[in-house]
Design an enzyme around this catalytic site. Sequence first.
Site, short mmCIF file in Angstrom:
data_model
loop_
_atom_site.label_atom_id
_atom_site.label_comp_id
_atom_site.label_asym_id
_atom_site.label_seq_id
_atom_site.Cartn_x
_atom_site.Cartn_y
_atom_site.Cartn_z
N ASP A 195 -1.18 -7.57 -11.95
CA ASP A 195 -2.10 -7.49 -10.82
C ASP A 195 -2.99 -6.25 -10.85
O ASP A 195 -2.51 -5.12 -10.75
CB ASP A 195 -1.33 -7.47 -9.49
N GLU A 246 -5.42 -10.85 -8.45
CA GLU A 246 -5.36 -11.21 -7.02
C GLU A 246 -5.64 -10.05 -6.06
O GLU A 246 -5.96 -10.29 -4.90
CB GLU A 246 -3.99 -11.85 -6.69
N ASN A 247 -5.52 -8.80 -6.54
CA ASN A 247 -5.79 -7.64 -5.67
C ASN A 247 -6.98 -6.81 -6.15
O ASN A 247 -7.11 -5.63 -5.81
CB ASN A 247 -4.55 -6.72 -5.60
N ASN A 285 -0.76 -14.95 -3.92
CA ASN A 285 -0.86 -15.15 -2.47
C ASN A 285 -2.16 -14.57 -1.89
O ASN A 285 -2.55 -14.94 -0.80
CB ASN A 285 0.35 -14.55 -1.76
N HIS A 286 -2.81 -13.65 -2.63
CA HIS A 286 -4.09 -13.10 -2.14
C HIS A 286 -5.31 -13.84 -2.68
O HIS A 286 -6.44 -13.34 -2.54
CB HIS A 286 -4.18 -11.61 -2.49
N HIS A 335 4.18 -16.01 -9.88
CA HIS A 335 3.87 -14.99 -8.89
C HIS A 335 4.90 -15.09 -7.77
O HIS A 335 4.82 -15.96 -6.91
CB HIS A 335 2.45 -15.25 -8.37
N HIS A 376 3.37 -10.00 -8.91
CA HIS A 376 3.42 -9.88 -7.44
C HIS A 376 4.12 -8.64 -6.93
O HIS A 376 3.68 -8.06 -5.95
CB HIS A 376 4.04 -11.12 -6.77
N HIS A 433 4.38 -5.73 -8.39
CA HIS A 433 3.60 -4.55 -8.80
C HIS A 433 4.45 -3.45 -9.43
O HIS A 433 3.96 -2.34 -9.62
CB HIS A 433 2.80 -3.97 -7.62
#
Length: 274
Positions: free
Chosen positions: A8, A39-40, A67-68, A153, A178, A180
């Site tokens: 991520d 995603e981030n 999820n983001h 994830h 996910h 991190h």
Amino acid sequence: MRLLFLGDIVGRSGRHAVVEALPGLKRRYALDFVVINGENAAGGFGITEAIVDELIEAGADAVTLGNHAFDQKEALVFIERQDRLIRPLNYPQGTPGRGAALIKSGSGAEVLVINAMGRIFMPELDDPFRAIDTELTACRLKEGADAILIDFHAEATSEKQAMGFFVDGRASAVVGTHTHVPTADERVLPSGTAYISDVGMCGDYNSVLGMDVDEPVSRFLTKIPRQRFEPARGPGAVSGLAVEIDDKTGLAVRCGALRIGPNLEPAEPAFWTE
Ligand SMILES: [Fe+2]
Ligand SMILES: [Fe+2]
């Protein structure tokens, strides 16, 4: 085939670290295929089309989400035309975008990239195990694809390990994202699938999961949100998993962590430089 997966990207620190390092990594290790979880990437929440283009320009063959995925609402629209951008497979039917894509590498090999989300301590999507089983049945290793990479994830290490064994021998690699935080359990499972519970993030590790420490600490102390989570802005590190795949079987021969940058124990896939 030499495949690199990076975890991520969190905010500008992560983007800069990846864009700066990736061209050199591709040359140094003669990489055939690169997948990055983005995603981030946009201020810690979601991704913009400009960032997708920037990552592909820097050398990514595919960008996965989590999820983001749709925190930046424009993603609901541009994901349809960005065919290298992959969101979790097990979102409800009708969600824009795709959960899997067959992508041609520079050398002509076809790589199936799948993104799926776990359900423990996560939003309840459809069953990721059955969703992935359906994909792997429709596109078998060395029949439909030369290599198959799954970005799983998920929060719980139990769910991630279960997924690794569930697809062992049917996918080239299962990489966890996910949380991190890189885990130290990378290995090739008994039937030939490379596995790691979490590859870690690309971003400023002088942080709480990539975010500036003040707000997370304050929320743990007071239980009252005071401001938005902001990505930490110090120098970023790059963290991922390197996988060597046997071209005859599509399965993994070996894998190793790749970690470069500050505030993180360095790691290098030495089997590619010996
Ligand atoms: Fe993330
Ligand atoms: Fe996530």
